[in-house]
Design a protein around this motif. Structure first.
Motif, PDB file in Angstrom:
ATOM      1  N   ILE A 158       1.689  -4.570  -1.063  1.00 56.13           N
ATOM      2  CA  ILE A 158       1.891  -4.091   0.074  1.00 56.13           C
ATOM      3  C   ILE A 158       3.005  -4.782   1.246  1.00 56.13           C
ATOM      4  O   ILE A 158       4.598  -4.382   1.841  1.00 56.13           O
ATOM      5  CB  ILE A 158       1.605  -2.014  -0.057  1.00 56.13           C
ATOM      6  CG1 ILE A 158       2.068  -1.736  -1.170  1.00 56.13           C
ATOM      7  CG2 ILE A 158       2.412  -1.625   1.199  1.00 56.13           C
ATOM      8  CD1 ILE A 158       0.652  -0.421  -1.584  1.00 56.13           C
ATOM      9  N   ASP A 161       5.623  -7.082   0.797  1.00 52.61           N
ATOM     10  CA  ASP A 161       6.763  -6.701   0.292  1.00 52.61           C
ATOM     11  C   ASP A 161       6.773  -5.796   1.235  1.00 52.61           C
ATOM     12  O   ASP A 161       8.453  -5.681   1.289  1.00 52.61           O
ATOM     13  CB  ASP A 161       6.365  -5.678  -1.215  1.00 52.61           C
ATOM     14  CG  ASP A 161       7.566  -4.706  -1.049  1.00 52.61           C
ATOM     15  OD1 ASP A 161       8.489  -5.817  -2.051  1.00 52.61           O
ATOM     16  OD2 ASP A 161       8.099  -3.623  -1.837  1.00 52.61           O
ATOM     17  N   MET A 162       6.231  -4.864   1.738  1.00 52.16           N
ATOM     18  CA  MET A 162       7.428  -4.560   3.088  1.00 52.16           C
ATOM     19  C   MET A 162       7.925  -5.167   4.039  1.00 52.16           C
ATOM     20  O   MET A 162       9.259  -5.258   4.363  1.00 52.16           O
ATOM     21  CB  MET A 162       6.096  -2.889   3.451  1.00 52.16           C
ATOM     22  CG  MET A 162       6.664  -2.517   4.052  1.00 52.16           C
ATOM     23  SD  MET A 162       5.931  -1.461   5.610  1.00 52.16           S
ATOM     24  CE  MET A 162       5.404  -1.728   7.126  1.00 52.16           C
ATOM     25  N   SER A 269      10.681   4.433   3.809  1.00 54.24           N
ATOM     26  CA  SER A 269       9.465   4.747   3.290  1.00 54.24           C
ATOM     27  C   SER A 269       8.892   3.922   3.939  1.00 54.24           C
ATOM     28  O   SER A 269       7.498   3.962   3.692  1.00 54.24           O
ATOM     29  CB  SER A 269       9.694   3.462   2.101  1.00 54.24           C
ATOM     30  OG  SER A 269      10.437   2.590   2.543  1.00 54.24           O
ATOM     31  N   ARG A 273       4.720   3.327   2.409  1.00 54.12           N
ATOM     32  CA  ARG A 273       4.283   2.392   2.571  1.00 54.12           C
ATOM     33  C   ARG A 273       2.847   2.325   3.112  1.00 54.12           C
ATOM     34  O   ARG A 273       1.657   1.369   2.295  1.00 54.12           O
ATOM     35  CB  ARG A 273       4.845   1.354   2.659  1.00 54.12           C
ATOM     36  CG  ARG A 273       6.428   1.413   1.721  1.00 54.12           C
ATOM     37  CD  ARG A 273       6.080   1.364   0.056  1.00 54.12           C
ATOM     38  NE  ARG A 273       5.406   0.857  -0.360  1.00 54.12           N
ATOM     39  CZ  ARG A 273       6.295  -0.587  -0.745  1.00 54.12           C
ATOM     40  NH1 ARG A 273       7.324  -0.963  -0.423  1.00 54.12           N
ATOM     41  NH2 ARG A 273       5.206  -1.421  -1.749  1.00 54.12           N
ATOM     42  N   GLU A 276       0.315   4.040   1.057  1.00 52.48           N
ATOM     43  CA  GLU A 276       0.117   3.465  -0.006  1.00 52.48           C
ATOM     44  C   GLU A 276      -1.385   2.681   0.328  1.00 52.48           C
ATOM     45  O   GLU A 276      -2.453   2.429  -0.628  1.00 52.48           O
ATOM     46  CB  GLU A 276       1.358   2.758  -0.359  1.00 52.48           C
ATOM     47  CG  GLU A 276       2.078   4.352  -1.066  1.00 52.48           C
ATOM     48  CD  GLU A 276       3.799   3.507  -1.849  1.00 52.48           C
ATOM     49  OE1 GLU A 276       3.257   3.495  -2.945  1.00 52.48           O
ATOM     50  OE2 GLU A 276       3.899   2.936  -1.799  1.00 52.48           O
ATOM     51  N   ALA A 277      -0.481   1.641   0.752  1.00 55.45           N
ATOM     52  CA  ALA A 277      -1.699   0.790   1.523  1.00 55.45           C
ATOM     53  C   ALA A 277      -3.126   1.044   1.720  1.00 55.45           C
ATOM     54  O   ALA A 277      -4.048   0.780   1.532  1.00 55.45           O
ATOM     55  CB  ALA A 277      -0.875  -0.219   2.497  1.00 55.45           C
ATOM     56  N   THR A 320       4.130   7.714  -2.915  1.00 53.75           N
ATOM     57  CA  THR A 320       4.167   6.891  -2.878  1.00 53.75           C
ATOM     58  C   THR A 320       5.463   6.651  -2.209  1.00 53.75           C
ATOM     59  O   THR A 320       6.324   7.933  -2.066  1.00 53.75           O
ATOM     60  CB  THR A 320       4.637   6.520  -4.467  1.00 53.75           C
ATOM     61  OG1 THR A 320       5.645   7.398  -5.359  1.00 53.75           O
ATOM     62  CG2 THR A 320       3.644   6.507  -5.667  1.00 53.75           C
ATOM     63  N   ALA A 321       6.332   5.421  -1.942  1.00 47.27           N
ATOM     64  CA  ALA A 321       7.682   5.923  -1.258  1.00 47.27           C
ATOM     65  C   ALA A 321       8.553   6.459  -1.883  1.00 47.27           C
ATOM     66  O   ALA A 321       9.513   6.772  -1.057  1.00 47.27           O
ATOM     67  CB  ALA A 321       7.722   4.186  -1.094  1.00 47.27           C
TER      68      ALA A 321
END
Length: 499
Positions: A158, A161-162, A269, A273, A276-277, A320-321
């Motif tokens: 994450i 990617d983020m 998002s 995110r 989620e992380a 989730t996003a």
């Protein structure tokens, strides 16, 4: 004492020889007047283009800052299920958004480093929260834990990617508003460049010499006007290749905002995110903790019992996003932004080569009057061919005597600014951060140089010439004696309205 209505004309230095009602002084004054008025029209056209660029800047800036603000405001809703990990660390999350905002505004901070630092700090706080309260963690130990962010990837993919998506979004957004700002500043500086003496002479011959010959109602031939204006604006036309390159690149950048993942999705998002992380780490905390103990040692004295590993948490509400994607209306708004930016930028592509055409469309005779127009000598067809655009093409211009080996240095400097900005935008398209220094000495990322006299017009006027304020030149005219002085009350703006 009045001047005679008709003079032999041998004294004329700019107008063709022959019977005239203009004295040498009149001819000199009218030449100055024609230059002032043309320069006024060029500045007005420039101000109109600046206003258009300013409106685009203001519109996109409002849109982007609203996206950013909405994402920040959603932090509490998204992260509050984390409990104390959110409530005790609100400043950490707030600082992330503050850094993103500062970066967008032009601060010279390294976004990659800032994002890496955020994840390291978040790792520290998450690890500390999961450690039993009777275990004391020193600052050095937590620093060692934070350094595992890159190697052990406790948050999964994450952060990486983020980071890639956020950096790309903010680099392109920041470069885009800087491109608009630089464009407007170039227009302002170039529109203030004075016309040279050879141009002043050509404009006098074009605009006021027919009045001196008693042909006040005869308009200049369109081809004749084109040669005069292309000669007078030859240096300005040399902006065209780099100007078009910059406009085209800005259109590319604007289009990239709606490419998946789109700008609104990336910004909205961010909180999801992060959630989620943290969920990922909490679910895998035992594995991570075991690896941390191997690398950093155990955070307790030898001989004492090792702190118990937490029971693996089962994945609860899988946030989730996707659940925090913008609404369909947000997507429509982004599409409208991109469409509006692209269409209005396209209208500006040909500005520097259209400027002579625009001036002549108001000043010269229509196509149906090409046999009965002022050709610089008399009322007849204009025979020479029309020159191309730019300084190099003026070598054989029959109306404006230019030294094509001596370009205007102010305009050459602005061509370089356009080139520099285009390169920055192309780097931004590739997601590459660039050294973000102002492209000129007196503008900033917030858009200075885009508003005239501190006033930013809200409407978007047309891109071409407007009649200037002629109060000053009329005052000059009123002081001239004699019947021919009435010519001075016929400024270029009046001629423009006779079409």
């Amino acid at each position: 004492m009045s001047h005679p209505v008709s003079l032999p004309g041998e004294h004329l230095r700019m107008c063709p020889q022959g019977p005239t009602c203009c004295t040498s002084a009149m001819e000199e004054n009218l030449a100055g007047l024609s230059s002032q008025e043309t320069e006024g029209l060029i500045r007005e056209a420039g101000r109109a283009l600046q206003a258009a660029l300013n409106a685009l800047h203001r519109g996109f800036d409002t849109y982007f800052t609203e996206l950013h603000g909405h994402s920040e405001r959603s932090l509490q809703d998204v992260l509050s299920p984390l409990g104390s990990l959110y409530s005790q660390n609100t400043r950490l999350y707030g600082d992330l958004f503050a850094d993103l905002r500062r970066y967008y505004r032009g601060s010279a901070l390294n976004l990659d480093e800032n994002l890496s630092d955020f994840w390291s700090r978040l790792l520290e706080r998450t690890f500390k929260t999961s450690t039993p309260p009777d275990v004391s963690l020193s600052e050095d130990y937590l620093e060692c834990v934070a350094k595992q962010q890159e190697t052990l990837r406790p948050f999964g993919d994450i952060p990486r990617d983020m980071k890639a998506k956020v950096i790309r979004a903010f680099v392109t957004a920041r470069s885009f508003i800087q491109g608009l700002s630089v464009s407007a500043d170039v227009v302002r500086k170039v529109s203030q460049v004075s016309l040279g003496p050879e141009c002043s002479k050509a404009l006098m011959k074009l605009v006021y010499c027919p009045h001196c010959r008693g042909l006040a109602s005869v308009k200049p031939c369109s081809s004749y006007c084109s040669n005069v204006m292309k000669g007078c604006l030859a240096n300005q036309a040399d902006l065209n290749p780099e100007w078009q390159n910059l406009i085209d690149t800005m259109i590319q950048v604007a289009s990239s905002f709606s490419t998946e993942p789109s700008l609104d999705v990336v910004l909205s998002s961010i909180p999801a995110r992060i959630y989620e992380a943290v969920q990922y780490l909490q679910e895998n905390m035992n594995k991570f903790t075991a690896k941390v103990y191997q690398t950093c040692g155990t955070p307790f004295e030898s001989g004492t019992k090792s702190p118990p590993l937490q029971e693996e948490k089962k994945k609860s509400s899988s946030l989730t996003a996707l659940k925090y994607k913008p609404s369909p209306t947000a997507g429509v708004r982004l599409e409208m932004q991109v469409s509006d930016l692209s269409s209005k930028l396209r209208e500006m592509r040909q500005y520097w080569v259209q400027l002579p055409v625009a001036l002549c469309s108001k000043l010269s005779a229509g196509r149906n009057s090409q046999d009965n127009c002022w050709n610089g000598i008399t009322k007849a067809r204009y025979l020479p061919e029309v020159m191309g655009d730019g300084l190099a093409n003026q070598i054989n211009n029959p109306e404006v005597d230019l030294d094509i080996t001596k370009p205007d240095m102010t305009i050459r400097q602005q061509i370089m600014q356009l080139k520099i900005m285009s390169n920055r935008l192309k780097n931004a398209l590739d997601g590459n951060d660039v050294d973000f220094q102002d492209a000129s000495d007196d503008i900033s990322g917030s858009g200075s140089g885009m508003c005239v006299g501190g006033h930013c017009p809200r409407s978007r006027p047309g891109l071409y010439a407007y009649p200037p304020d002629n109060n000053r030149v009329r005052g000059t005219a009123a002081s001239q004696p004699g019947i021919c002085s009435l010519l001075l009350l016929l400024p270029l703006t009046v001629l423009l309205l006779q079409r």
